[in-house]
Design a protein around this motif. Structure first.
Motif, mmCIF file in Angstrom:
data_model
loop_
_atom_site.group_PDB
_atom_site.id
_atom_site.type_symbol
_atom_site.label_atom_id
_atom_site.label_comp_id
_atom_site.label_asym_id
_atom_site.label_seq_id
_atom_site.Cartn_x
_atom_site.Cartn_y
_atom_site.Cartn_z
ATOM 1 N N LEU A 195 19.209 7.943 -20.637
ATOM 2 C CA LEU A 195 19.257 7.033 -21.786
ATOM 3 C C LEU A 195 18.321 5.844 -21.568
ATOM 4 O O LEU A 195 17.547 5.473 -22.448
ATOM 5 C CB LEU A 195 20.695 6.525 -22.002
ATOM 6 N N LYS A 196 18.398 5.244 -20.366
ATOM 7 C CA LYS A 196 17.570 4.063 -20.077
ATOM 8 C C LYS A 196 16.087 4.405 -20.162
ATOM 9 O O LYS A 196 15.302 3.687 -20.771
ATOM 10 C CB LYS A 196 17.898 3.523 -18.672
ATOM 11 N N GLN A 197 15.708 5.520 -19.520
ATOM 12 C CA GLN A 197 14.279 5.819 -19.411
ATOM 13 C C GLN A 197 13.687 6.406 -20.693
ATOM 14 O O GLN A 197 12.475 6.530 -20.816
ATOM 15 C CB GLN A 197 14.021 6.741 -18.219
ATOM 16 N N SER A 198 14.566 6.767 -21.642
ATOM 17 C CA SER A 198 14.012 7.266 -22.908
ATOM 18 C C SER A 198 13.871 6.132 -23.914
ATOM 19 O O SER A 198 13.484 6.351 -25.058
ATOM 20 C CB SER A 198 14.921 8.353 -23.483
ATOM 21 N N ALA A 218 13.471 11.480 -10.104
ATOM 22 C CA ALA A 218 13.616 12.937 -10.004
ATOM 23 C C ALA A 218 12.277 13.519 -9.582
ATOM 24 O O ALA A 218 11.219 12.979 -9.900
ATOM 25 C CB ALA A 218 14.046 13.514 -11.348
ATOM 26 N N THR A 219 12.346 14.637 -8.844
ATOM 27 C CA THR A 219 11.114 15.297 -8.405
ATOM 28 C C THR A 219 11.353 16.798 -8.325
ATOM 29 O O THR A 219 12.495 17.248 -8.157
ATOM 30 C CB THR A 219 10.644 14.743 -7.037
ATOM 31 N N LEU A 220 10.275 17.576 -8.443
ATOM 32 C CA LEU A 220 10.394 19.032 -8.306
ATOM 33 C C LEU A 220 10.104 19.466 -6.882
ATOM 34 O O LEU A 220 10.317 20.620 -6.524
ATOM 35 C CB LEU A 220 9.420 19.727 -9.266
ATOM 36 N N MET A 272 12.334 9.699 -14.212
ATOM 37 C CA MET A 272 13.042 10.937 -14.554
ATOM 38 C C MET A 272 12.154 11.947 -15.307
ATOM 39 O O MET A 272 12.658 12.953 -15.806
ATOM 40 C CB MET A 272 14.268 10.607 -15.434
ATOM 41 N N ILE A 273 10.846 11.671 -15.374
ATOM 42 C CA ILE A 273 9.955 12.539 -16.164
ATOM 43 C C ILE A 273 10.036 14.016 -15.740
ATOM 44 O O ILE A 273 10.121 14.905 -16.597
ATOM 45 C CB ILE A 273 8.500 12.005 -16.127
ATOM 46 N N ILE A 327 13.526 20.152 -18.896
ATOM 47 C CA ILE A 327 14.398 20.445 -20.050
ATOM 48 C C ILE A 327 13.554 21.050 -21.184
ATOM 49 O O ILE A 327 13.913 22.073 -21.774
ATOM 50 C CB ILE A 327 15.135 19.168 -20.530
ATOM 51 N N LEU A 328 12.410 20.427 -21.464
ATOM 52 C CA LEU A 328 11.555 20.929 -22.557
ATOM 53 C C LEU A 328 11.028 22.333 -22.249
ATOM 54 O O LEU A 328 10.963 23.193 -23.126
ATOM 55 C CB LEU A 328 10.362 19.991 -22.798
#
Length: 615
Positions: free
Chosen positions: A29-32, A175-177, A186-187, A193-194
């Motif tokens: 929520l914050k980062q969007s 977040a990281t892959l 969090m990108i 998700i997309l």
């Protein structure tokens, strides 16, 4: 014609209790950009209920929505506790994929298995988010293996096994892959998700079809149905028909008077919504979970998973103690009835039944926590009432044999305490299925145990493991009755007369056991003021003052030292009460009492019960 709606993603966040779902949603929520730069935001903003905040658990599923690169991501935060599994089961019908959050230290836990099984059964794609990677003892590589083993155990298909893993620290908002690459946002999770969660599909030209998966309730507008638009378009003031896959008789014409979509934490009024949108509809009074809102010309219900049945029940009774009506705002049977039936508006796993008397109602739920949250909510709202000991709900098979609800209990304890845990659970008809080692020198024990064997056990478990044990349970169907269990080994210390407790009386009483009250408290005959280490009940006069003599005054008992009383929490009190006792619940106090307050009548009832048992 079936079409995909690429500008929407619907995703549920599922996890074991306390693995960080709600904190993760906060960060999304914050980062969007849902909150202004300078806006102060409470931690775990999705846990809006006071009890959720205090206990750090999510009880009700919550809807929110964020925008990312022009795509609206509808996110549902679900409960992680087994008692609220009914919430998880139904919201999964609204989404096209799930994010499974797993703690990087604790790994896959019992509830992880429960919620993941539900998602896999519905063929939903899963993104695995290994959370709390910033913990010093985190072991993400081992946790990946544990999660994949769980997928195999639950018969996941190849496409589900080939799921993406995202490593996150919800606390730091990153977040990281790839664990080798640090990141500060969090990108990577948004992008996953997309890429991985399918866009919702439906036929925009077909008749309206919306399956109601959640019910919200508002005092001003009444019941609010929440669901996903599967087909067609829904518009304000549209005529519709309600049908239900489990109730073929149901067919009722209604009007859609108000329509909302989610934007951040708010509901925003809209005039119409298309396929894939998660909408809230108000103005339909008798709307229930599992109902399908359809076009009048095409009443086609959507199939729906039946909600899991309750496993335990207790009676909610009008308070009739000598102190009744002095501390609560709502005390009559009419108040109690209205409040319990109102709870059915939002709690799908609860059942409320009338009994032979108008003074009592049988309330059934998924577990002790489920019912204790209801009791605590009512208490805070100003209700005064009494509840009986929780009892399990039995079934019977075709041959008339008694079946009882079973639980799988997963227990992590330091090795030195495992012996006493095994002994106690064996006495409660538990069977040890598995024994292994967990992290940090702990033993992991897996038991199959009747649900009634766990009633009143958690407090004892904490004492036996000196607060170091962790116990998690998951409902495991019905099985043959395993025989009688002797619950409480301790007896009760019972007040002999009505009055106010005094130091002198309590000083003499404390030699007989642990007291639950201190000096200056109101007591009445038949009220339980402590526990006796032996199994029998003892009546004591704690209002007794010291008699004056020629040489000493009655005030000379200041020197008497009282041991601090053992003040029971709501859960401890519910665990402690016996089958012949009640818990009196008021906004100010919790008092345990005998069902029959008069000692002569109580003795008579005990003798007649014993003679019946001997026959």
């Amino acid at each position: 014609m079936i079409q995909k709606r690429e500008d929407v993603r619907n995703v549920a966040i599922i996890a074991h209790v306390d693995h960080g779902k709600t904190t993760l949603v906060d960060e999304l929520l914050k980062q969007s950009g849902v909150f202004r730069e300078n806006q102060e935001v409470a931690e775990r903003v999705m846990d809006s209920n006071d009890i959720e905040r205090e206990r750090g658990i999510t009880i009700l599923s919550k809807n929110t929505a964020v925008m990312y690169k022009g795509t609206k991501i509808n996110i549902i935060d679900t409960p992680g506790h087994a008692d609220f599994g009914g919430e998880v089961e139904r919201v999964l019908k609204m989404v096209n994929g799930v994010i499974l959050v797993v703690d990087a230290f604790e790994g896959a836990m019992p509830q992880t298995k429960f919620v993941l099984r539900k998602a896999l059964e519905l063929k939903l794609p899963v993104i695995v988010c290994i959370n709390k990677i910033d913990r010093p003892e985190a072991r993400p590589d081992e946790v990946i293996d544990e999660v994949l083993e769980l997928f195999l155990e639950l018969d996941a298909d190849d496409s589900q096994l080939d799921c993406p893993f995202v490593f996150a620290s919800a606390k730091t908002g990153s977040a990281t892959l790839d664990l080798a690459n640090d990141n500060d946002n969090m990108i990577p999770l948004f992008e996953t998700i997309l890429d991985y969660i399918p866009a919702p599909e439906g036929d925009p030209e077909a008749g309206t079809q919306i399956l109601i998966s959640t019910i919200d309730y508002n005092e001003y507008v009444g019941r609010i149905g929440v669901g996903k638009v599967d087909n067609g378009v829904v518009k304000v003031n549209q005529d519709a028909i309600i049908v239900n896959a489990h109730d073929p008789e149901k067919s009722r014409k209604v009007k859609v008077s108000k329509l909302y979509e989610y934007d951040g934490l708010d509901k925003v009024s809209v005039t119409e919504a298309g396929i894939g949108s998660i909408v809230a509809i108000s103005g339909i009074s008798d709307i229930h979970i599992g109902d399908t809102i359809c076009d009048v010309d095409h009443p086609q219900p959507i199939s729906f998973q039946k909600i899991s049945e309750p496993t335990i029940a207790m009676n909610f009774i009008v308070n009739d103690s000598p102190l009744a009506g002095q501390e609560g705002k709502y005390v009559t049977s009419r108040h109690l009835r209205e409040r319990l039936f109102r709870e059915l508006n939002t709690d799908v796993s609860l059942r409320v039944e009338e009994t032979e008397t108008t003074e009592a109602f049988k309330v059934s739920g998924r577990g002790e926590l489920h019912l204790s949250v209801l009791i605590e909510n009512m208490r805070r709202e100003g209700y005064e009432f009494a509840v009986s000991k929780a009892e399990v709900l039995y079934h019977s098979d075709e041959d008339g044999k008694k079946l009882e609800p079973m639980e799988l209990a997963y227990i992590d304890v330091p090795e030195e305490f495992s012996g006493s845990v095994i002994e106690k659970l064996s006495q409660r008809k538990g069977e040890l299925i598995n024994m292994g080692t967990a992290n940090g020198g702990y033993s992991r024990l897996e038991f199959s145990i009747p649900a009634r064997g766990l009633i009143g056990y958690r407090g004892e478990f904490m004492t036996d493991t000196r607060g170091n044990g962790i116990i998690n349970t998951v409902f495991n169907g019905y099985a043959a009755f395993r025989g009688e269990i002797s619950y409480r080994k301790q007896g009760s210390l019972i007040a002999y007369e009505t009055g106010e407790s005094v130091t002198y009386g309590l000083y003499n009483a404390q030699e007989r056991g642990n007291l639950f009250i201190g000096a200056g408290e109101r007591v009445y005959a038949g009220m339980i003021i402590g526990e006796n280490p032996k199994s029998e009940d003892i009546e004591l006069n704690v209002c007794k003052k010291k008699q004056m003599t020629n040489t000493r005054s009655s005030g000379a008992d200041e020197a008497l030292k009282l041991t601090p009383p053992k003040v029971l929490s709501l859960e401890q009190a519910l665990e402690f009460i016996g089958t012949d006792e009640l818990l009196e619940v008021t906004p100010k106090n919790l008092r345990i009492r005998k069902k029959i307050l008069d000692p002569t009548l109580r003795k008579r009832a005990q003798m007649s019960a014993q003679s019946k048992n001997m026959k």
